[in-house]
Motif scaffolding. Structure first.
Motif, PDB file in Angstrom:
ATOM      1  N   GLY A  80       1.006  -1.437   0.042  1.00 58.61           N
ATOM      2  CA  GLY A  80       0.377   0.349   0.142  1.00 58.61           C
ATOM      3  C   GLY A  80       0.621   1.322   0.456  1.00 58.61           C
ATOM      4  N   TYR A  81      -0.129   2.423  -0.122  1.00 57.45           N
ATOM      5  CA  TYR A  81       0.630   3.335   0.052  1.00 57.45           C
ATOM      6  C   TYR A  81       0.334   5.218   0.877  1.00 57.45           C
ATOM      7  CZ  TYR A  81       2.510   8.084  -2.952  1.00 57.45           C
ATOM      8  OH  TYR A  81       3.341   9.229  -2.434  1.00 57.45           O
ATOM      9  N   SER A  82       1.519   4.820   2.083  1.00 56.60           N
ATOM     10  CA  SER A  82       1.090   5.393   3.633  1.00 56.60           C
ATOM     11  C   SER A  82       0.458   7.103   3.837  1.00 56.60           C
ATOM     12  CB  SER A  82       2.314   5.894   3.897  1.00 56.60           C
ATOM     13  OG  SER A  82       2.352   6.525   5.270  1.00 56.60           O
ATOM     14  N   TYR A  83      -0.665   7.194   3.472  1.00 57.78           N
ATOM     15  CA  TYR A  83      -1.492   8.309   4.340  1.00 57.78           C
ATOM     16  C   TYR A  83      -0.637   9.902   4.172  1.00 57.78           C
ATOM     17  CZ  TYR A  83      -5.552   5.790   3.643  1.00 57.78           C
ATOM     18  OH  TYR A  83      -6.280   4.878   3.107  1.00 57.78           O
ATOM     19  N   PHE A  84       0.417   9.228   5.376  1.00 57.52           N
ATOM     20  CA  PHE A  84       0.786  10.370   6.391  1.00 57.52           C
ATOM     21  C   PHE A  84       2.696  10.825   5.778  1.00 57.52           C
ATOM     22  CE2 PHE A  84       3.803  12.097   9.295  1.00 57.52           C
ATOM     23  CZ  PHE A  84       3.075  13.307   9.703  1.00 57.52           C
ATOM     24  N   TYR A  85       2.621   9.895   4.923  1.00 57.38           N
ATOM     25  CA  TYR A  85       4.451   9.850   4.705  1.00 57.38           C
ATOM     26  C   TYR A  85       4.746  10.033   3.219  1.00 57.38           C
ATOM     27  CZ  TYR A  85       6.334   8.604   8.803  1.00 57.38           C
ATOM     28  OH  TYR A  85       6.585   8.609  10.387  1.00 57.38           O
ATOM     29  N   HIS A  86       3.436   9.209   2.167  1.00 54.43           N
ATOM     30  CA  HIS A  86       3.039   9.524   0.443  1.00 54.43           C
ATOM     31  C   HIS A  86       4.864   8.754   0.741  1.00 54.43           C
ATOM     32  CE1 HIS A  86       0.379  12.943   1.650  1.00 54.43           C
ATOM     33  NE2 HIS A  86       0.753  13.636   2.104  1.00 54.43           N
ATOM     34  N   ALA A  87       4.411   7.815   0.802  1.00 58.43           N
ATOM     35  CA  ALA A  87       5.344   6.935   0.301  1.00 58.43           C
ATOM     36  C   ALA A  87       4.936   5.191   0.319  1.00 58.43           C
ATOM     37  CB  ALA A  87       7.174   7.410   0.591  1.00 58.43           C
ATOM     38  N   PRO A  88       5.779   4.711  -0.579  1.00 56.46           N
ATOM     39  CA  PRO A  88       5.096   3.248   0.098  1.00 56.46           C
ATOM     40  C   PRO A  88       5.452   2.712   1.392  1.00 56.46           C
ATOM     41  CG  PRO A  88       6.232   3.523  -3.004  1.00 56.46           C
ATOM     42  CD  PRO A  88       6.482   4.508  -1.853  1.00 56.46           C
ATOM     43  N   VAL A  89       4.384   2.157   1.247  1.00 52.42           N
ATOM     44  CA  VAL A  89       4.745   1.488   2.741  1.00 52.42           C
ATOM     45  C   VAL A  89       6.384   0.082   2.723  1.00 52.42           C
ATOM     46  CG1 VAL A  89       3.380  -0.111   4.679  1.00 52.42           C
ATOM     47  CG2 VAL A  89       1.882   1.506   3.433  1.00 52.42           C
ATOM     48  N   ALA A  90       6.232  -0.551   2.239  1.00 54.11           N
ATOM     49  CA  ALA A  90       7.085  -1.401   1.547  1.00 54.11           C
ATOM     50  C   ALA A  90       8.890   0.145   1.864  1.00 54.11           C
ATOM     51  CB  ALA A  90       7.348  -2.228   0.751  1.00 54.11           C
ATOM     52  N   ALA A  91       8.876   0.835   1.701  1.00 56.93           N
ATOM     53  CA  ALA A  91      10.262   1.639   1.720  1.00 56.93           C
ATOM     54  C   ALA A  91       9.913   2.814   2.770  1.00 56.93           C
ATOM     55  CB  ALA A  91       9.913   2.535   0.181  1.00 56.93           C
ATOM     56  N   ILE A  92       9.081   2.623   3.525  1.00 56.61           N
ATOM     57  CA  ILE A  92       9.149   3.101   5.074  1.00 56.61           C
ATOM     58  C   ILE A  92       9.629   2.309   5.550  1.00 56.61           C
ATOM     59  CG2 ILE A  92       7.254   3.870   6.888  1.00 56.61           C
ATOM     60  CD1 ILE A  92       5.855   5.688   4.348  1.00 56.61           C
ATOM     61  N   ILE A  93       8.549   1.055   5.785  1.00 52.68           N
ATOM     62  CA  ILE A  93       9.344   0.007   6.681  1.00 52.68           C
ATOM     63  C   ILE A  93      10.646  -0.594   6.687  1.00 52.68           C
ATOM     64  CG2 ILE A  93       8.585  -2.431   7.731  1.00 52.68           C
ATOM     65  CD1 ILE A  93       5.297  -1.608   6.981  1.00 52.68           C
ATOM     66  N   GLY A  94      10.618  -1.034   5.171  1.00 54.92           N
ATOM     67  CA  GLY A  94      12.446  -0.869   5.371  1.00 54.92           C
ATOM     68  C   GLY A  94      13.673  -0.281   5.646  1.00 54.92           C
ATOM     69  N   GLY A  95      13.070   1.132   5.406  1.00 53.81           N
ATOM     70  CA  GLY A  95      14.121   1.764   6.717  1.00 53.81           C
ATOM     71  C   GLY A  95      14.480   1.495   7.441  1.00 53.81           C
ATOM     72  N   VAL A  96      13.027   0.903   8.369  1.00 52.89           N
ATOM     73  CA  VAL A  96      13.275   1.154   9.867  1.00 52.89           C
ATOM     74  C   VAL A  96      13.345   0.050  10.428  1.00 52.89           C
ATOM     75  CG1 VAL A  96      11.928   3.353  10.652  1.00 52.89           C
ATOM     76  CG2 VAL A  96      10.985   0.991  10.162  1.00 52.89           C
ATOM     77  N   LEU A  97      13.553  -1.320   9.366  1.00 51.34           N
ATOM     78  CA  LEU A  97      13.053  -2.743   9.479  1.00 51.34           C
ATOM     79  C   LEU A  97      14.320  -2.899  10.089  1.00 51.34           C
ATOM     80  CD1 LEU A  97      11.688  -5.753  10.224  1.00 51.34           C
ATOM     81  CD2 LEU A  97      12.843  -5.899   7.711  1.00 51.34           C
ATOM     82  N   PRO A  98      15.952  -2.542  10.063  1.00 46.70           N
ATOM     83  CA  PRO A  98      16.939  -2.684  10.409  1.00 46.70           C
ATOM     84  C   PRO A  98      17.630  -2.757  12.019  1.00 46.70           C
ATOM     85  CG  PRO A  98      17.493  -2.152   7.914  1.00 46.70           C
ATOM     86  CD  PRO A  98      16.048  -1.863   8.482  1.00 46.70           C
ATOM     87  N   TRP A  99      17.014  -2.202  12.254  1.00 44.79           N
ATOM     88  CA  TRP A  99      17.129  -1.274  13.627  1.00 44.79           C
ATOM     89  C   TRP A  99      16.542  -2.019  14.327  1.00 44.79           C
ATOM     90  CZ3 TRP A  99      21.408   1.583  14.456  1.00 44.79           C
ATOM     91  CH2 TRP A  99      21.223   2.397  12.911  1.00 44.79           C
TER      92      TRP A  99
END
Length: 335
Positions: A80-99
């Motif tokens: 899906g696409y994030s309403y708040f971040y205006h970016a794909p959900v997979a990309a947003i999760i991928g940015g924080v998942l390693p932490w």
């Protein structure tokens, strides 16, 4: 190999997870548009603009159509696409998942190994002062909720003593690279990691201690002693290895509690992982982002449980997945 019933159980569990993951975010109170744009922005919008935004975010569709679209998107790898971040959900999760993987993975490994080691030593010294002391400490620490342990460590070592950083995963704008960056990251990791390990240590410890105590009276232990084997050989080569099956089961099942715990710990320490992202998604009513995070956490838990069942059957072929010790584990958690 898995039996057909076990495979069907996991398929049913995955279907329920998908359904619940779709429904729960939509039961939250509040208007998504208000959370995205704020009250002042909505006051200046015309009804036509608001209607266009609702249509753009697919909020005008009935749940049945939204669910069909949701499953079809998942099949294509689209979260899906994030309403708040205006970016794909997979990309947003991928940015924080390693932490989150770094924090939860280290907590899982350290808690399992440390609990296993303490359990072996305590079970081997059953009914001694050392056993009673370790048991008392473990029972005391295990009663702390994750967030309370995190706040306590934060106040003592971060605020009062000022030994460790209060929040974040690294020092911003520090310009650190290489070993300096690794050392800085390790310093920020100490407090949240310690909070998770302390609370989760008891499960592995209690299972190992109970298994070792029951094994110490077995014939092969008496035979090893009669042959003059050193204590450390009896303790780790014979007793500890024989106690691995229930310990692996406890470790696999405790992973789900580590996942839930890390979500709270990340909020307490402002750690840039899935927990902080989930908190932000809850505040902004970002449905696709909520769905993506919850789905990922649930699948991780389901996968670890599946691997635990397989490993249990390999360690002890007499066991039929799921391992019998699961009932004991859940009884311990409920108590």
């Amino acid at each position: 190999m898995f039996k057909a019933k076990t495979t069907a159980d996991y398929i049913i569990a995955l279907a329920i997870i998908l359904l619940v993951n779709f429904i729960l975010p939509r039961l939250l109170p509040g208007d998504p548009l208000h959370a995205i744009y704020g009250e002042e922005a909505l006051m200046t919008m015309t009804p036509e603009v608001q209607a266009e935004l609702i249509k753009r975010f697919a909020l005008d569709q009935p749940w049945s159509e939204q669910f069909v679209s949701y499953i079809a998107s998942l099949a294509c790898g689209d979260l899906g696409y994030s309403y708040f971040y205006h970016a794909p959900v997979a990309a947003i999760i991928g940015g924080v998942l390693p932490w989150t993987l770094l924090l939860s993975g280290l907590a899982f490994v350290i808690a399992t190994i440390a609990g296993w080691t303490l359990g072996v030593e305590s079970g081997y010294r059953f009914n001694t002062k050392a056993d009673g002391l370790i048991l008392g400490i473990m029972m005391f620490v295990s009663g702390f909720p994750d967030f309370f342990a995190g706040i306590l460590l934060l106040v003592v070592f971060g605020v009062s003593l000022a030994w460790l950083p209060l929040s974040g995963a690294f020092t911003p704008y520090s310009g650190f690279t290489g070993l300096e960056l690794a050392a800085d990251t390790a310093r920020h990791l100490v407090l949240p990691l310690s909070a998770l390990v302390l609370v989760r240590l008891a499960a592995s410890y209690l299972f190992t201690r109970s298994a070792v105590v029951s094994i110490m009276g077995e014939a092969f232990i008496k035979t090893a002693r009669a042959k003059g084997c050193p204590d450390y050989i009896i303790r780790y080569r014979h007793a500890a290895r024989a106690a691995l099956s229930p310990v692996v089961t406890a470790a696999g099942l405790s992973f789900s509690h580590i996942i839930s715990g890390v979500l709270f710990i990340e909020v307490v320490f402002s750690y840039p992982g899935l927990g902080s992202l989930l908190y932000k998604a809850l505040i902004t009513r970002d449905y696709p982002l909520l769905q993506g995070i919850l789905l990922l956490a649930a699948i991780k838990v389901l996968t670890v449980n599946c691997l635990t069942d397989l490993l249990c059957s390999k360690l002890d072929p007499r066991l039929t997945p799921p391992c019998p010790s699961r009932r004991t584990y859940h009884a311990y958690q409920d108590s």
